[in-house]
Scaffold this motif. Structure first.
Motif, PDB file in Angstrom:
ATOM      1  N   PRO A 139       0.809  -1.235   0.000  1.00 15.51           N
ATOM      2  CA  PRO A 139       0.000   0.000   0.000  1.00 15.51           C
ATOM      3  C   PRO A 139       0.836   1.277   0.000  1.00 15.51           C
ATOM      4  CG  PRO A 139      -0.847  -1.577   1.603  1.00 15.51           C
ATOM      5  CD  PRO A 139       0.488  -2.097   1.151  1.00 15.51           C
TER       6      PRO A 139
ATOM      7  N   ASP B 167     -11.848   3.968  13.348  1.00 13.58           N
ATOM      8  CA  ASP B 167     -11.173   2.962  12.538  1.00 13.58           C
ATOM      9  C   ASP B 167      -9.757   2.768  13.057  1.00 13.58           C
ATOM     10  OD1 ASP B 167     -10.680   5.634  11.312  1.00 13.58           O
ATOM     11  OD2 ASP B 167      -9.385   4.489   9.970  1.00 13.58           O
TER      12      ASP B 167
ATOM     13  N   MET C 234      -5.860   2.459  12.686  1.00 10.25           N
ATOM     14  CA  MET C 234      -4.828   2.921  11.768  1.00 10.25           C
ATOM     15  C   MET C 234      -3.626   1.990  11.748  1.00 10.25           C
ATOM     16  SD  MET C 234      -4.844   7.056  12.480  1.00 10.25           S
ATOM     17  CE  MET C 234      -3.662   7.370  11.164  1.00 10.25           C
ATOM     18  N   ASN C 235      -3.255   1.454  12.906  1.00  7.90           N
ATOM     19  CA  ASN C 235      -2.115   0.548  13.034  1.00  7.90           C
ATOM     20  C   ASN C 235      -2.175  -0.065  14.427  1.00  7.90           C
ATOM     21  OD1 ASN C 235       0.971   0.016  13.810  1.00  7.90           O
ATOM     22  ND2 ASN C 235       0.827  -0.010  11.580  1.00  7.90           N
TER      23      ASN C 235
ATOM     24  N   GLY D 266      -0.123   5.366   9.368  1.00  6.76           N
ATOM     25  CA  GLY D 266      -0.043   3.926   9.247  1.00  6.76           C
ATOM     26  C   GLY D 266       1.300   3.525   8.683  1.00  6.76           C
TER      27      GLY D 266
ATOM     28  N   CYS E 109      -2.716  -4.830   9.678  1.00  8.59           N
ATOM     29  CA  CYS E 109      -3.316  -3.523   9.419  1.00  8.59           C
ATOM     30  C   CYS E 109      -2.255  -2.634   8.780  1.00  8.59           C
ATOM     31  CB  CYS E 109      -3.842  -2.911  10.720  1.00  8.59           C
ATOM     32  SG  CYS E 109      -4.687  -1.327  10.511  1.00  8.59           S
ATOM     33  N   TYR E 110      -2.133  -2.709   7.454  1.00  8.03           N
ATOM     34  CA  TYR E 110      -1.086  -1.994   6.732  1.00  8.03           C
ATOM     35  C   TYR E 110      -1.754  -0.926   5.864  1.00  8.03           C
ATOM     36  CZ  TYR E 110       0.918  -6.475   8.063  1.00  8.03           C
ATOM     37  OH  TYR E 110       1.294  -7.594   8.771  1.00  8.03           O
ATOM     38  N   ARG E 111      -2.085   0.185   6.489  1.00  9.55           N
ATOM     39  CA  ARG E 111      -2.889   1.209   5.831  1.00  9.55           C
ATOM     40  C   ARG E 111      -2.082   2.479   5.603  1.00  9.55           C
ATOM     41  NH1 ARG E 111      -8.058   2.565   8.849  1.00  9.55           N
ATOM     42  NH2 ARG E 111      -8.628   3.312   6.754  1.00  9.55           N
ATOM     43  N   ASN E 112      -2.176   2.998   4.393  1.00  8.97           N
ATOM     44  CA  ASN E 112      -1.499   4.245   4.045  1.00  8.97           C
ATOM     45  C   ASN E 112      -2.432   5.411   4.390  1.00  8.97           C
ATOM     46  OD1 ASN E 112       0.163   6.193   3.046  1.00  8.97           O
ATOM     47  ND2 ASN E 112       0.222   5.416   0.955  1.00  8.97           N
ATOM     48  N   VAL E 113      -2.524   5.674   5.709  1.00 13.27           N
ATOM     49  CA  VAL E 113      -3.429   6.705   6.213  1.00 13.27           C
ATOM     50  C   VAL E 113      -2.670   7.598   7.190  1.00 13.27           C
ATOM     51  CG1 VAL E 113      -5.533   5.350   5.915  1.00 13.27           C
ATOM     52  CG2 VAL E 113      -4.222   5.134   8.034  1.00 13.27           C
TER      53      VAL E 113
END
Length: 303
Positions: A32, A180, A182-183, A201, A210-214
């Motif tokens: 991501p 939500d 994030m990490n 993230g 949980c590998y989110r680009n946020v």
């Protein structure tokens, strides 16, 4: 050779894969964060990593300590020029990665060992340490925390393993609408160039995928302690420092790294409130922490 760029926490880094045995397929959690093509800020990369199984260091450094990375102790060695060598071991204690970084970790060389599972573990740990050590003097830290987002702000739960960080954020998700995750293990915390403290993230999230680009501005830090009751208090600056610093990935024996991390923590404490909470793993606890930390931002600066 293939060169791939990634952007995490608004920092860009590159990885050069030099053989067919090692490819970006080892880094599914980083997908991501992968960039398409060459970035505009290529000349200001956080670090450049070269992965080459044929590489071996010319000299072995002097052992100076162990670095705890996700419950695994990795051996750390230092050369006369200030470069670092780190031997990464998997959960079984088998060496799966050897890395060598320049004194500021802007240049890193890596060779891997074992099957794909071992190589994935070794390379991800090498990346995580390279990111933490290269960013130490850039108002950037990797923080051992579980972070949940609500109404545009990120709230980080801190504490040693077993204190209920993931349980507490899970209860936020369960009982508080509009949240939500994030990490769940190693988010990036950074005081950005605009002076705003943000949490991001990352490709490193422990046992929770949980590998989110946020990203989000930080709303608060919460030090958790298990107790037979629920109680939350705002911390003093001194107590806040004692909560945040041990949660950061830092090499205390490296002056650049340690001073940079301390400076970042000090700046975070000037911007963001910190709290300590004795808690039970229940709905009341998460509602109490949410109401308290959100309340700090209602009509004030959060100080």
């Amino acid at each position: 050779m293939s060169k791939i760029y990634y952007r995490v926490g608004r920092h860009t880094y590159s990885i050069n894969f030099c053989d067919n045995r090692n490819t970006e397929a080892l880094l599914s959690s980083s997908e991501p964060f992968r960039l398409d093509g060459k970035p505009e800020d290529e000349l200001s990369l956080l670090f450049e990593m070269t992965v080459n199984d044929a590489w071996r260091p010319e000299k072995k450094g002097q052992e100076i300590g162990q670095f705890d990375c996700g419950g695994n102790n990795h051996g750390v060695y230092r050369l006369d020029d200030g470069s670092y060598q780190i031997v990464v071991s998997d959960v079984a204690g088998v060496h799966c990665c050897l890395m060598q970084g320049s004194p500021d970790f802007s240049k890193v060389s890596v060779c891997l060992n074992g099957n794909d599972k071992m190589r994935t573990f070794g390379l991800n740990n090498a990346l995580m340490m390279s990111y933490a050590f290269a960013g130490a003097d850039k108002m950037t830290v990797l923080m051992h925390a579980s972070v949940v987002r609500k109404d545009g702000r990120g709230y980080l739960c801190l504490g040693v393993s077993g204190t209920g960080k993931s349980t507490h954020t899970s209860n936020w998700l369960r009982y508080i609408e509009g949240t939500d995750l994030m990490n769940d293990d190693n988010p990036v915390v950074r005081v950005c160039d605009d002076g705003i403290a943000r949490v991001f993230g990352s490709p490193w999230s422990g046992k929770t995928p949980c590998y989110r680009n946020v990203e989000a501005p930080i709303g608060g830090f919460l030090q958790l302690r298990q107790a037979p009751f629920n109680k939350i208090e705002r911390q003093t600056v001194v107590d806040g420092f004692a909560s945040l610093l041990p949660s950061c990935s830092v090499m205390k024996w490296d002056r650049r790294d340690y001073v940079g991390t301390c400076d970042t923590v000090t700046r975070l404490l000037e911007l963001i409130p910190t709290f300590v909470m004795d808690n039970l793993p229940n709905e009341e606890a998460c509602l109490m922490s949410c109401e308290t930390m959100e309340g700090m931002w209602n009509g004030n600066s959060g100080k």
